[in-house]
Design a protein around this motif. Structure first.
Motif, PDB file in Angstrom:
ATOM      1  N   ILE A  80      26.849  30.394  59.243  1.00 49.62           N
ATOM      2  CA  ILE A  80      26.808  30.959  60.599  1.00 49.62           C
ATOM      3  C   ILE A  80      26.068  30.031  61.556  1.00 49.62           C
ATOM      4  O   ILE A  80      26.535  29.771  62.666  1.00 49.62           O
ATOM      5  CB  ILE A  80      26.173  32.363  60.584  1.00 49.62           C
ATOM      6  N   ILE A  81      24.907  29.527  61.136  1.00 54.57           N
ATOM      7  CA  ILE A  81      24.138  28.656  62.031  1.00 54.57           C
ATOM      8  C   ILE A  81      24.626  27.211  61.986  1.00 54.57           C
ATOM      9  O   ILE A  81      24.237  26.401  62.824  1.00 54.57           O
ATOM     10  CB  ILE A  81      22.621  28.729  61.753  1.00 54.57           C
ATOM     11  N   THR A 105      26.654  22.990  56.251  1.00 56.10           N
ATOM     12  CA  THR A 105      27.813  23.874  56.206  1.00 56.10           C
ATOM     13  C   THR A 105      28.737  23.575  55.039  1.00 56.10           C
ATOM     14  O   THR A 105      29.165  24.490  54.329  1.00 56.10           O
ATOM     15  CB  THR A 105      28.577  23.776  57.534  1.00 56.10           C
ATOM     16  N   ARG A 106      29.081  22.337  54.852  1.00 57.96           N
ATOM     17  CA  ARG A 106      30.002  21.987  53.758  1.00 57.96           C
ATOM     18  C   ARG A 106      29.389  22.332  52.402  1.00 57.96           C
ATOM     19  O   ARG A 106      30.048  22.898  51.543  1.00 57.96           O
ATOM     20  CB  ARG A 106      30.382  20.515  53.832  1.00 57.96           C
ATOM     21  N   LEU A 107      28.139  21.997  52.231  1.00 55.45           N
ATOM     22  CA  LEU A 107      27.445  22.298  50.971  1.00 55.45           C
ATOM     23  C   LEU A 107      27.352  23.813  50.758  1.00 55.45           C
ATOM     24  O   LEU A 107      27.571  24.303  49.644  1.00 55.45           O
ATOM     25  CB  LEU A 107      26.053  21.666  50.986  1.00 55.45           C
ATOM     26  N   SER A 164      26.905  23.575  66.284  1.00 58.90           N
ATOM     27  CA  SER A 164      26.198  23.926  65.058  1.00 58.90           C
ATOM     28  C   SER A 164      24.958  23.050  64.949  1.00 58.90           C
ATOM     29  O   SER A 164      24.817  22.056  65.662  1.00 58.90           O
ATOM     30  CB  SER A 164      27.100  23.667  63.853  1.00 58.90           C
ATOM     31  N   ILE A 165      24.082  23.406  64.041  1.00 60.67           N
ATOM     32  CA  ILE A 165      22.914  22.553  63.793  1.00 60.67           C
ATOM     33  C   ILE A 165      23.367  21.217  63.218  1.00 60.67           C
ATOM     34  O   ILE A 165      22.853  20.166  63.606  1.00 60.67           O
ATOM     35  CB  ILE A 165      21.905  23.268  62.872  1.00 60.67           C
ATOM     36  N   GLY A 217      26.150  19.731  63.841  1.00 59.15           N
ATOM     37  CA  GLY A 217      26.718  18.992  64.965  1.00 59.15           C
ATOM     38  C   GLY A 217      25.652  18.407  65.870  1.00 59.15           C
ATOM     39  O   GLY A 217      25.761  17.266  66.318  1.00 59.15           O
ATOM     40  N   ILE A 218      24.612  19.171  66.120  1.00 58.30           N
ATOM     41  CA  ILE A 218      23.507  18.680  66.950  1.00 58.30           C
ATOM     42  C   ILE A 218      22.821  17.510  66.258  1.00 58.30           C
ATOM     43  O   ILE A 218      22.533  16.488  66.878  1.00 58.30           O
ATOM     44  CB  ILE A 218      22.500  19.822  67.243  1.00 58.30           C
ATOM     45  N   ASN A 219      22.576  17.658  64.946  1.00 53.77           N
ATOM     46  CA  ASN A 219      21.939  16.576  64.196  1.00 53.77           C
ATOM     47  C   ASN A 219      22.809  15.319  64.171  1.00 53.77           C
ATOM     48  O   ASN A 219      22.305  14.205  64.289  1.00 53.77           O
ATOM     49  CB  ASN A 219      21.615  17.023  62.770  1.00 53.77           C
ATOM     50  N   ASN A 220      24.109  15.477  64.018  1.00 54.44           N
ATOM     51  CA  ASN A 220      25.020  14.327  64.014  1.00 54.44           C
ATOM     52  C   ASN A 220      25.043  13.650  65.370  1.00 54.44           C
ATOM     53  O   ASN A 220      25.090  12.421  65.455  1.00 54.44           O
ATOM     54  CB  ASN A 220      26.430  14.742  63.609  1.00 54.44           C
ATOM     55  N   ASN A 221      25.040  14.422  66.446  1.00 54.84           N
ATOM     56  CA  ASN A 221      25.049  13.842  67.790  1.00 54.84           C
ATOM     57  C   ASN A 221      23.750  13.092  68.070  1.00 54.84           C
ATOM     58  O   ASN A 221      23.761  12.064  68.745  1.00 54.84           O
ATOM     59  CB  ASN A 221      25.292  14.914  68.844  1.00 54.84           C
ATOM     60  N   LYS A 222      22.619  13.592  67.560  1.00 55.46           N
ATOM     61  CA  LYS A 222      21.340  12.887  67.730  1.00 55.46           C
ATOM     62  C   LYS A 222      21.372  11.555  67.004  1.00 55.46           C
ATOM     63  O   LYS A 222      20.894  10.556  67.508  1.00 55.46           O
ATOM     64  CB  LYS A 222      20.181  13.736  67.214  1.00 55.46           C
ATOM     65  N   LYS A 223      21.946  11.539  65.801  1.00 54.03           N
ATOM     66  CA  LYS A 223      22.017  10.298  65.030  1.00 54.03           C
ATOM     67  C   LYS A 223      22.891   9.281  65.743  1.00 54.03           C
ATOM     68  O   LYS A 223      22.588   8.102  65.777  1.00 54.03           O
ATOM     69  CB  LYS A 223      22.577  10.576  63.622  1.00 54.03           C
TER      70      LYS A 223
END
Length: 135
Positions: A68-69, A73-75, A122-123, A125-131
């Motif tokens: 949900i958050i 997600t995949r894991l 998603s979290i 997605g946010i983490n990937n965009n920061k990277k």
């Protein structure tokens, strides 16, 4: 609307819908886990009913919330897929297809989540965009 926006909205709907719906099956298992009396639950792997119920509760509550958050997600979709296949092919093995259909449908939703990932909303997605923005 552009295609990327639609893809991310679709992933969001998939995550929120499947996660929230499976959570309604997981929350009642918490009281079964900590209720009085012996635990009665399918034991497909010979681990005992208490451990089997604990694993199903973990998948249907903790992994559902992660989906949900949108965190890992995949894991998080993997234990849910295993739980749904176990429900369909073991717990409901002798039941008519209509009974197996719900866990199989959930399996397909979580397989889609595994393949597509969380999306930008998603979290993860946010983490990937920061990277990406660091380089």
């Amino acid at each position: 609307m552009n295609q990327e926006l639609l893809n991310n909205l679709g992933k969001l709907v998939l995550r929120l819908g499947s996660g929230a719906l499976i959570l309604t099956h997981g929350i009642p298992k918490i009281s079964r886990l900590f209720g009085e009396g012996p635990i009665r639950f399918s034991d497909p792997f010979g681990l005992g009913p208490a451990i089997s119920l604990s694993l199903a509760t973990f998948a249907e509550v903790i992994c559902a919330v992660l989906i949900i958050i949108g965190l890992k997600t995949r894991l998080a979709s993997i234990p849910l897929m295993i739980t749904m296949l176990t429900a369909a092919l073991y717990a409901h093995a002798d039941d008519p297809f209509g009974t197996k259909e719900k866990p199989l449908l959930f399996f397909v939703l979580f397989l889609g989540t595994l393949i597509l990932g969380a999306g930008d909303y998603s979290i993860d997605g946010i983490n990937n965009n920061k990277k990406r923005s660091l380089f």
